[in-house]
Design a protein around this motif. Structure first.
Motif, PDB file in Angstrom:
ATOM      1  N   ARG A  37       0.831  -1.204   0.000  1.00 32.99           N
ATOM      2  CA  ARG A  37       0.000   0.000   0.000  1.00 32.99           C
ATOM      3  C   ARG A  37       0.867   1.257   0.000  1.00 32.99           C
ATOM      4  N   ARG A  38       1.932   1.253   0.779  1.00 33.92           N
ATOM      5  CA  ARG A  38       2.818   2.418   0.834  1.00 33.92           C
ATOM      6  C   ARG A  38       3.560   2.604  -0.483  1.00 33.92           C
ATOM      7  N   ARG A  41       1.205   3.796  -3.386  1.00 35.65           N
ATOM      8  CA  ARG A  41       0.772   5.192  -3.227  1.00 35.65           C
ATOM      9  C   ARG A  41       1.903   6.169  -3.524  1.00 35.65           C
ATOM     10  N   PRO A  45       1.081   5.473  -8.789  1.00 36.10           N
ATOM     11  CA  PRO A  45      -0.275   6.044  -8.690  1.00 36.10           C
ATOM     12  C   PRO A  45      -1.205   5.571  -9.806  1.00 36.10           C
ATOM     13  N   ILE A  48      -3.531   2.782  -8.689  1.00 38.24           N
ATOM     14  CA  ILE A  48      -4.683   3.271  -7.925  1.00 38.24           C
ATOM     15  C   ILE A  48      -5.721   3.873  -8.862  1.00 38.24           C
ATOM     16  N   ASP A  68     -12.528   4.704  -2.516  1.00 37.22           N
ATOM     17  CA  ASP A  68     -11.232   4.770  -1.836  1.00 37.22           C
ATOM     18  C   ASP A  68     -11.045   3.570  -0.906  1.00 37.22           C
ATOM     19  N   ASP A  72      -8.168   0.544  -1.246  1.00 35.88           N
ATOM     20  CA  ASP A  72      -7.289   0.148  -0.144  1.00 35.88           C
ATOM     21  C   ASP A  72      -7.418  -1.351   0.136  1.00 35.88           C
TER      22      ASP A  72
END
Length: 294
Positions: A37-38, A41, A45, A48, A68, A72
């Motif tokens: 996830r880190r 992000r 991008p 996402i 959102d 996640d």
């Protein structure tokens, strides 16, 4: 990237993989979730953005907050799956797999040809230890990842659980037919993406013969094999429910119609993927129309 840089990256990732294997199961899974996830992000991008756009298409009317949250959830699942390769051998001994429908499946295995339809939800690798524990020999189609370490880890994990691997090409299809005619179980994943493009499920697109939906239908028509959908659902953290569905066959037809067979098989697969779309591994891949020449 130079050869030296690629080698350094390989050994760094290999060290992380082995380090995760020394940790408690939940810790390893949690680290995978946090790390992906880190990293996505900060550095990817577009993943996402693509996943969010596809979610909006799959679930029209969803609020921005809901989208959102599902993005996640998607990243959480991808990260956990990658880390769980290092600890998956503990899942059964630690009681992390609740299994439904296995006994009915086991009564058929070895007595008739069966095609296990795997789906890329939850953690599909969890079926390997379950098949092994049940004493059911398993052969699975496998598309090797481009990344060397990912390829090594995937092959090592599947062979650890006694899974024979076939490439999804002409020779692999011929070998699968041979094994099905000997009443073996073949696993194939018709929910797939190639080069960033989703091949299946169809998600409203026209049926095509370019992917695993078509291969699965062909295997069934040539061997008389029935299908059983095998679906893994992540309950929480590194705990899962595995479902073996009710066996079903392709419908009888007056004349061969591969595209109709693809559409029929898709109708069994797509609702399950759609219901679990935030946990689907290929959520960020394109669902544009398929080029029939692919």
């Amino acid at each position: 990237m130079s050869t030296g840089e690629r080698n350094a990256e390989y050994w760094a990732k290999r060290a992380i993989y082995h380090a995760l294997g020394l940790l408690p199961t939940d810790w390893a899974s949690n680290i995978g979730s946090h790390g992906i996830r880190r990293n996505v992000r900060l550095n990817r991008p577009e993943i996402i953005a693509n996943a969010r756009a596809n979610l909006a298409r799959h679930r029209p009317g969803a609020s921005s907050a809901e989208l959102d949250g599902w993005v996640d959830e998607f990243l959480d699942g991808v990260g956990r799956i990658m880390a769980e390769f290092s600890v998956i051998h503990r899942f059964l001994p630690e009681g992390r797999l609740a299994v439904e429908g296995l006994e009915a499946f086991r009564t058929l295995a070895g007595r008739e040809p069966l095609i296990a339809i795997g789906l890329h939800t939850g953690n599909w690798e969890t079926f390997g230890p379950v098949f092994q524990e049940a004493g059911i020999p398993l052969t699975s189609f496998y598309q090797p990842p481009d990344d060397l370490l990912e390829r090594e880890v995937a092959v090592k994990t599947r062979r650890r659980f006694g899974v024979d691997l076939l490439r999804p090409d002409a020779s692999g299809v011929r070998e699968a037919m041979r094994r099905l005619r000997a009443n073996r179980v073949i696993m194939i994943f018709p929910d797939e993406a190639r080069d960033g493009h989703t091949m299946g499920p169809l998600f409203g697109r026209e049926p095509h013969e370019a992917g695993n939906l078509s291969i699965a239908a062909r295997l069934s028509r040539h061997t008389g094999a029935r299908f059983v959908i095998c679906h893994s659902e992540r309950l929480a953290g590194a705990r899962f429910r595995l479902r073996f569905g009710t066996p079903f066959a392709l419908p009888e037809r007056a004349r061969p119609d591969r595209l109709a067979d693809v559409a029929f098989l898709n109708s069994a697969v797509e609702p399950i993927v759609a219901a679990n779309i935030p946990r689907w591994y290929f959520l960020d891949d394109s669902i544009a129309p398929i080029d029939q020449k692919t």
